[in-house]
Design a protein around this motif. Structure first.
Motif, mmCIF file in Angstrom:
data_model
loop_
_atom_site.group_PDB
_atom_site.id
_atom_site.type_symbol
_atom_site.label_atom_id
_atom_site.label_comp_id
_atom_site.label_asym_id
_atom_site.label_seq_id
_atom_site.Cartn_x
_atom_site.Cartn_y
_atom_site.Cartn_z
ATOM 1 N N UNK A 20 0.812 -1.220 0.000
ATOM 2 C CA UNK A 20 0.000 0.000 0.000
ATOM 3 C C UNK A 20 0.843 1.265 0.000
ATOM 4 N N UNK A 21 2.078 1.157 -0.426
ATOM 5 C CA UNK A 21 2.980 2.314 -0.364
ATOM 6 C C UNK A 21 2.500 3.489 -1.207
ATOM 7 N N UNK B 144 -6.154 -0.999 8.217
ATOM 8 C CA UNK B 144 -5.605 -2.348 8.271
ATOM 9 C C UNK B 144 -6.347 -3.272 7.313
ATOM 10 N N UNK B 145 -7.651 -3.092 7.232
ATOM 11 C CA UNK B 145 -8.472 -3.938 6.375
ATOM 12 C C UNK B 145 -8.077 -3.771 4.897
ATOM 13 N N UNK B 146 -8.003 -2.531 4.428
ATOM 14 C CA UNK B 146 -7.672 -2.313 3.014
ATOM 15 C C UNK B 146 -6.230 -2.709 2.713
ATOM 16 N N UNK B 147 -5.337 -2.514 3.682
ATOM 17 C CA UNK B 147 -3.956 -2.952 3.485
ATOM 18 C C UNK B 147 -3.894 -4.465 3.305
ATOM 19 N N UNK B 148 -4.648 -5.201 4.111
ATOM 20 C CA UNK B 148 -4.648 -6.661 4.015
ATOM 21 C C UNK B 148 -5.251 -7.128 2.687
ATOM 22 N N UNK B 149 -6.259 -6.425 2.208
ATOM 23 C CA UNK B 149 -6.822 -6.777 0.897
ATOM 24 C C UNK B 149 -5.748 -6.681 -0.177
ATOM 25 N N UNK B 150 -4.939 -5.631 -0.100
ATOM 26 C CA UNK B 150 -3.878 -5.454 -1.094
ATOM 27 C C UNK B 150 -2.787 -6.505 -0.938
ATOM 28 N N UNK B 151 -2.546 -6.950 0.281
ATOM 29 C CA UNK B 151 -1.558 -8.005 0.506
ATOM 30 C C UNK B 151 -2.009 -9.286 -0.193
ATOM 31 N N UNK B 152 -3.256 -9.650 -0.007
ATOM 32 C CA UNK B 152 -3.777 -10.867 -0.644
ATOM 33 C C UNK B 152 -3.777 -10.706 -2.165
ATOM 34 N N UNK B 153 -4.240 -9.569 -2.649
ATOM 35 C CA UNK B 153 -4.285 -9.344 -4.097
ATOM 36 C C UNK B 153 -2.887 -9.297 -4.714
ATOM 37 N N UNK B 154 -1.923 -8.848 -3.940
ATOM 38 C CA UNK B 154 -0.550 -8.765 -4.440
ATOM 39 C C UNK B 154 0.198 -10.078 -4.355
ATOM 40 N N UNK C 129 -14.089 -17.710 -4.462
ATOM 41 C CA UNK C 129 -13.129 -18.255 -3.494
ATOM 42 C C UNK C 129 -12.137 -17.169 -3.076
ATOM 43 N N UNK C 130 -11.635 -16.437 -4.050
ATOM 44 C CA UNK C 130 -10.660 -15.381 -3.768
ATOM 45 C C UNK C 130 -11.286 -14.251 -2.947
ATOM 46 N N UNK C 131 -12.491 -13.843 -3.299
ATOM 47 C CA UNK C 131 -13.163 -12.751 -2.573
ATOM 48 C C UNK C 131 -13.414 -13.120 -1.115
ATOM 49 N N UNK D 144 -8.403 -10.237 5.665
ATOM 50 C CA UNK D 144 -8.385 -8.808 6.012
ATOM 51 C C UNK D 144 -9.085 -8.558 7.336
ATOM 52 N N UNK D 145 -10.203 -9.214 7.546
ATOM 53 C CA UNK D 145 -10.945 -9.042 8.801
ATOM 54 C C UNK D 145 -10.109 -9.480 10.003
ATOM 55 N N UNK D 146 -9.449 -10.627 9.888
ATOM 56 C CA UNK D 146 -8.647 -11.120 11.012
ATOM 57 C C UNK D 146 -7.377 -10.312 11.211
#
Length: 137
Positions: free
Chosen positions: A48-49, A58-68, A97-99, A106-108
């Motif tokens: 998320x740089x 934190x939630x949106x950062x984690x979404x980007x981690x999974x997508x990346x 499955x991915x969503x 992200x939630x956790x």
């Protein structure tokens, strides 16, 4: 006989998701960091740089981690199968499955960060109470 719907917010399901995070970001696997949470934070900051800090969570950062693809996406079916049942997950297409996977992670991740912040705050308060008590002597 109707089956009860599976819930992803049970204690057991949350622990399965946290195990996935711990496994993907373990210091032994990544080769750096003090903990899995610290390693995921580093990945989140990297993913998320390009977004200003005030627009991030934190939630949106984690979404980007999974997508990346910082996480092992190949294991997402295993994690989801443990929570929802393998038969049900096999019927889902790859996008669903991915969503579901990225939402759960992200939630956790968000919950783990909030829990750590509470622990740090309690420790800080305990230290300040000790200092104020010792000054009165």
């Amino acid at each position: 006989m109707a089956r009860t719907p599976v819930k992803s917010n049970t204690k057991k399901a949350k622990e399965i998701i946290r195990q996935e995070i711990r496994w993907c970001f373990a210091p032994k696997v990544r080769g750096y960091g003090k903990s899995s949470l610290d390693n995921m934070r580093a990945a989140a900051n990297s993913a998320s740089h390009d977004i200003p800090k005030w627009r991030r969570s934190n939630y949106t950062d984690a979404l980007r981690v999974v997508d990346g693809a910082y996480m092992n996406i190949a294991t997402q079916g295993d994690m989801l199968g443990k929570i929802y049942g393998k038969e049900k997950v096999e019927k889902w297409d790859g996008e669903k499955r991915h969503e579901v996977y990225r939402h759960l992670v992200a939630r956790e991740y968000d919950a783990m960060n909030r829990e750590e912040a509470v622990k740090k705050d309690k420790a800080k308060r305990a230290r300040s109470v000790k200092k104020s008590v010792s000054k009165k002597k």
